[in-house]
Motif scaffolding. Sequence first.
Motif, PDB file in Angstrom:
ATOM      1  N   GLN A   1       0.834  -1.210   0.000  1.00  0.00           N
ATOM      2  CA  GLN A   1       0.000   0.000   0.000  1.00  0.00           C
ATOM      3  C   GLN A   1       0.867   1.258   0.000  1.00  0.00           C
ATOM      4  O   GLN A   1       0.526   2.259  -0.650  1.00  0.00           O
ATOM      5  N   GLU A   2       2.009   1.214   0.668  1.00  0.00           N
ATOM      6  CA  GLU A   2       2.912   2.375   0.639  1.00  0.00           C
ATOM      7  C   GLU A   2       3.491   2.574  -0.750  1.00  0.00           C
ATOM      8  O   GLU A   2       3.647   3.712  -1.213  1.00  0.00           O
ATOM      9  N   GLU A   3       3.817   1.482  -1.419  1.00  0.00           N
ATOM     10  CA  GLU A   3       4.329   1.589  -2.792  1.00  0.00           C
ATOM     11  C   GLU A   3       3.247   2.096  -3.735  1.00  0.00           C
ATOM     12  O   GLU A   3       3.525   2.891  -4.650  1.00  0.00           O
ATOM     13  N   ILE A   4       2.022   1.663  -3.508  1.00  0.00           N
ATOM     14  CA  ILE A   4       0.906   2.160  -4.317  1.00  0.00           C
ATOM     15  C   ILE A   4       0.766   3.673  -4.143  1.00  0.00           C
ATOM     16  O   ILE A   4       0.571   4.405  -5.128  1.00  0.00           O
ATOM     17  N   LYS A   5       0.882   4.147  -2.929  1.00  0.00           N
ATOM     18  CA  LYS A   5       0.807   5.597  -2.692  1.00  0.00           C
ATOM     19  C   LYS A   5       1.862   6.339  -3.489  1.00  0.00           C
ATOM     20  O   LYS A   5       1.578   7.370  -4.113  1.00  0.00           O
ATOM     21  N   ARG A   6       3.098   5.827  -3.484  1.00  0.00           N
ATOM     22  CA  ARG A   6       4.167   6.489  -4.233  1.00  0.00           C
ATOM     23  C   ARG A   6       3.880   6.490  -5.731  1.00  0.00           C
ATOM     24  O   ARG A   6       4.108   7.492  -6.424  1.00  0.00           O
ATOM     25  N   GLU A   7       3.385   5.354  -6.231  1.00  0.00           N
ATOM     26  CA  GLU A   7       3.074   5.264  -7.656  1.00  0.00           C
ATOM     27  C   GLU A   7       1.952   6.226  -8.034  1.00  0.00           C
ATOM     28  O   GLU A   7       2.005   6.892  -9.076  1.00  0.00           O
ATOM     29  N   VAL A   8       0.930   6.293  -7.202  1.00  0.00           N
ATOM     30  CA  VAL A   8      -0.218   7.140  -7.501  1.00  0.00           C
ATOM     31  C   VAL A   8       0.175   8.616  -7.467  1.00  0.00           C
ATOM     32  O   VAL A   8      -0.250   9.406  -8.324  1.00  0.00           O
ATOM     33  N   ILE A   9       0.981   9.003  -6.507  1.00  0.00           N
ATOM     34  CA  ILE A   9       1.447  10.394  -6.463  1.00  0.00           C
ATOM     35  C   ILE A   9       2.254  10.717  -7.716  1.00  0.00           C
ATOM     36  O   ILE A   9       2.115  11.797  -8.314  1.00  0.00           O
ATOM     37  N   ALA A  10       3.093   9.774  -8.158  1.00  0.00           N
ATOM     38  CA  ALA A  10       3.854   9.987  -9.392  1.00  0.00           C
ATOM     39  C   ALA A  10       2.922  10.128 -10.593  1.00  0.00           C
ATOM     40  O   ALA A  10       3.143  10.977 -11.471  1.00  0.00           O
ATOM     41  N   LEU A  11       1.875   9.336 -10.634  1.00  0.00           N
ATOM     42  CA  LEU A  11       0.897   9.428 -11.717  1.00  0.00           C
ATOM     43  C   LEU A  11       0.118  10.739 -11.648  1.00  0.00           C
ATOM     44  O   LEU A  11      -0.152  11.380 -12.677  1.00  0.00           O
ATOM     45  N   GLN A  12      -0.248  11.145 -10.432  1.00  0.00           N
ATOM     46  CA  GLN A  12      -0.924  12.433 -10.270  1.00  0.00           C
ATOM     47  C   GLN A  12      -0.020  13.579 -10.706  1.00  0.00           C
ATOM     48  O   GLN A  12      -0.482  14.537 -11.339  1.00  0.00           O
ATOM     49  N   ASP A  13       1.253  13.478 -10.398  1.00  0.00           N
ATOM     50  CA  ASP A  13       2.193  14.533 -10.780  1.00  0.00           C
ATOM     51  C   ASP A  13       2.418  14.589 -12.292  1.00  0.00           C
ATOM     52  O   ASP A  13       2.907  15.600 -12.807  1.00  0.00           O
ATOM     53  N   MET A  14       2.072  13.517 -12.997  1.00  0.00           N
ATOM     54  CA  MET A  14       2.070  13.555 -14.461  1.00  0.00           C
ATOM     55  C   MET A  14       0.824  14.242 -14.986  1.00  0.00           C
ATOM     56  O   MET A  14       0.837  14.816 -16.080  1.00  0.00           O
ATOM     57  N   GLY A  15      -0.263  14.156 -14.212  1.00  0.00           N
ATOM     58  CA  GLY A  15      -1.528  14.762 -14.612  1.00  0.00           C
ATOM     59  C   GLY A  15      -2.667  13.785 -14.790  1.00  0.00           C
ATOM     60  O   GLY A  15      -3.772  14.165 -15.161  1.00  0.00           O
ATOM     61  N   HIS A  16      -2.433  12.505 -14.514  1.00  0.00           N
ATOM     62  CA  HIS A  16      -3.475  11.503 -14.723  1.00  0.00           C
ATOM     63  C   HIS A  16      -4.585  11.615 -13.687  1.00  0.00           C
ATOM     64  O   HIS A  16      -4.336  11.916 -12.520  1.00  0.00           O
ATOM     65  N   LYS A  17      -5.825  11.348 -14.142  1.00  0.00           N
ATOM     66  CA  LYS A  17      -7.001  11.306 -13.278  1.00  0.00           C
ATOM     67  C   LYS A  17      -7.713   9.955 -13.323  1.00  0.00           C
ATOM     68  O   LYS A  17      -8.604   9.705 -12.526  1.00  0.00           O
ATOM     69  N   ARG A  18      -7.332   9.118 -14.275  1.00  0.00           N
ATOM     70  CA  ARG A  18      -8.035   7.848 -14.503  1.00  0.00           C
ATOM     71  C   ARG A  18      -6.999   6.732 -14.617  1.00  0.00           C
ATOM     72  O   ARG A  18      -6.078   6.822 -15.426  1.00  0.00           O
ATOM     73  N   LEU A  19      -7.188   5.673 -13.810  1.00  0.00           N
ATOM     74  CA  LEU A  19      -6.266   4.541 -13.818  1.00  0.00           C
ATOM     75  C   LEU A  19      -6.990   3.252 -14.191  1.00  0.00           C
ATOM     76  O   LEU A  19      -8.182   3.090 -13.914  1.00  0.00           O
ATOM     77  N   ALA A  20      -6.245   2.344 -14.793  1.00  0.00           N
ATOM     78  CA  ALA A  20      -6.716   0.977 -15.019  1.00  0.00           C
ATOM     79  C   ALA A  20      -5.791   0.054 -14.242  1.00  0.00           C
ATOM     80  O   ALA A  20      -4.608  -0.064 -14.578  1.00  0.00           O
ATOM     81  N   LEU A  21      -6.303  -0.572 -13.200  1.00  0.00           N
ATOM     82  CA  LEU A  21      -5.500  -1.478 -12.380  1.00  0.00           C
ATOM     83  C   LEU A  21      -5.374  -2.832 -13.066  1.00  0.00           C
ATOM     84  O   LEU A  21      -6.349  -3.363 -13.610  1.00  0.00           O
ATOM     85  N   GLU A  22      -4.172  -3.387 -13.017  1.00  0.00           N
ATOM     86  CA  GLU A  22      -3.880  -4.662 -13.668  1.00  0.00           C
ATOM     87  C   GLU A  22      -3.189  -5.586 -12.673  1.00  0.00           C
ATOM     88  O   GLU A  22      -2.405  -5.131 -11.827  1.00  0.00           O
TER      89      GLU A  22
END
Length: 473
Positions: free
Chosen positions: A119-140
Amino acid sequence: MYDVNSKCADDFINHEEILETLAYADENKENVELIDSIIEKAKKRKGLSHREASVLLACPIEEKNEEIYKLAEQIKKDFYGNRIVMFAPLYLSNYCINGCTYCPYHAKNKHIPRKQLSQEEIKREVIALQDMGHKRLALEAGEDPVRNTMDYYLESIKTIYSIKHKNGAIRRVNINIAATTVDNYRLLKEAGIGTYILFQETYHKESYLELHPTGPKHDYNYHTEAMDRAMEGGIDDVGLGVLFGLDKYRYEFAGLLMHAEHLEAAFGVGPHTISVPRLKHADDINPDDFDNGIDDDTFAKIVACIRIAVPYTGMIISTRENQKTRERVLHLGISQISGGSRTSVGGYYEPEPEDASSEQFDVSDNRTLDEVVRWLMEMDYIPSFCTACYREGRTGDRFMSLCKSGQIQNCCHPNALMTLKEYLMDYASPETKAIGDKLIDREVLNVPNEKARAVVLENLRLIEQDNRRDFRF
């Protein structure tokens, strides 16, 4: 026996019906009178049957193919305008117990690094994605009932939605995981997912069983009937797809449309999206080992014929395809694309070392999200980060009724402009922002309703001057 309403996969994806469809298409592929009548029917924007669409796909007449491409492009504009929805995949885990022969996650692959995000790694990944500008994710994720549990998915979704970093937020989480039970689909719905995505890989049952020799995914019927269970569990937005290159493309095309027809008949709403991935090189997978690959011209025609057959359905293309291919099919029917994608487990916060790659497949379009956004705008597309329909409850039959009537553009065009403005303010490079601001100035004049246009203009001002966010129609 073919039965579009049946809940049994062998009935609604009926092998004999597909073979008869392909024979009918071969018999009539140069029947100009019939082809003209099918094209005229398609012009009514009500869709085509799998048999009618298969005739168009088989047609070798260049003049008629040009008509098909032109019509596909016009239908795309009619339903989706010049908007292209942006998303990114986030791979949670590549642990998998299946034996799929085309996927490097297969259980016998002993040299690919196995990973699962905490879950901590997910937080880091999501913040990185948010900092790119993404608002929509597809979990795999791969299928592993011990590691990749429903509790893990639910916790991950909760984590993702909880993260608000600067002006960033993931507003829609779609999920692409293995076929599961009605009860589990109900839990995913309650967790707030957008679309449940599951690729069939191939509708040819005999090939399916050979390509999935071991593991739970070997059960063709359970896998193929997953969308029925998802619908029964309350998920009214589902995403279909096949992996072109595994079997004969015309067989897959017919099966894909039959699946869409089945969902429409059985539940009153067809698929929210259709994806069109092609088999690509991966860790220990060589696409040349499979003899059903399709060239770019065939791929483009498949996209065009799907768009004509199911005009109301969103179509997705990923970074499996290169810039040139993506540009071509954007005109013919694609309405959603990924940008800045990683197909490794994680990889957004910190790129993986080359000798420890966990990628599911090689990415062909390696541009950043900013570069993809700028490229789209230079072609006069509006990159849209909108998630309003999902959050306003316009899903399933409510979304489809708006889409089929053409009324969805009254919501989507303004929402696209406002979410693009957010992106330009928060994440874009100076060059991208300059192009985008000019695009918005032009496109806001195309909002047909005068009162709505005034609201959009005021919201755009508030986004820029007051740092306000998340306006939506």
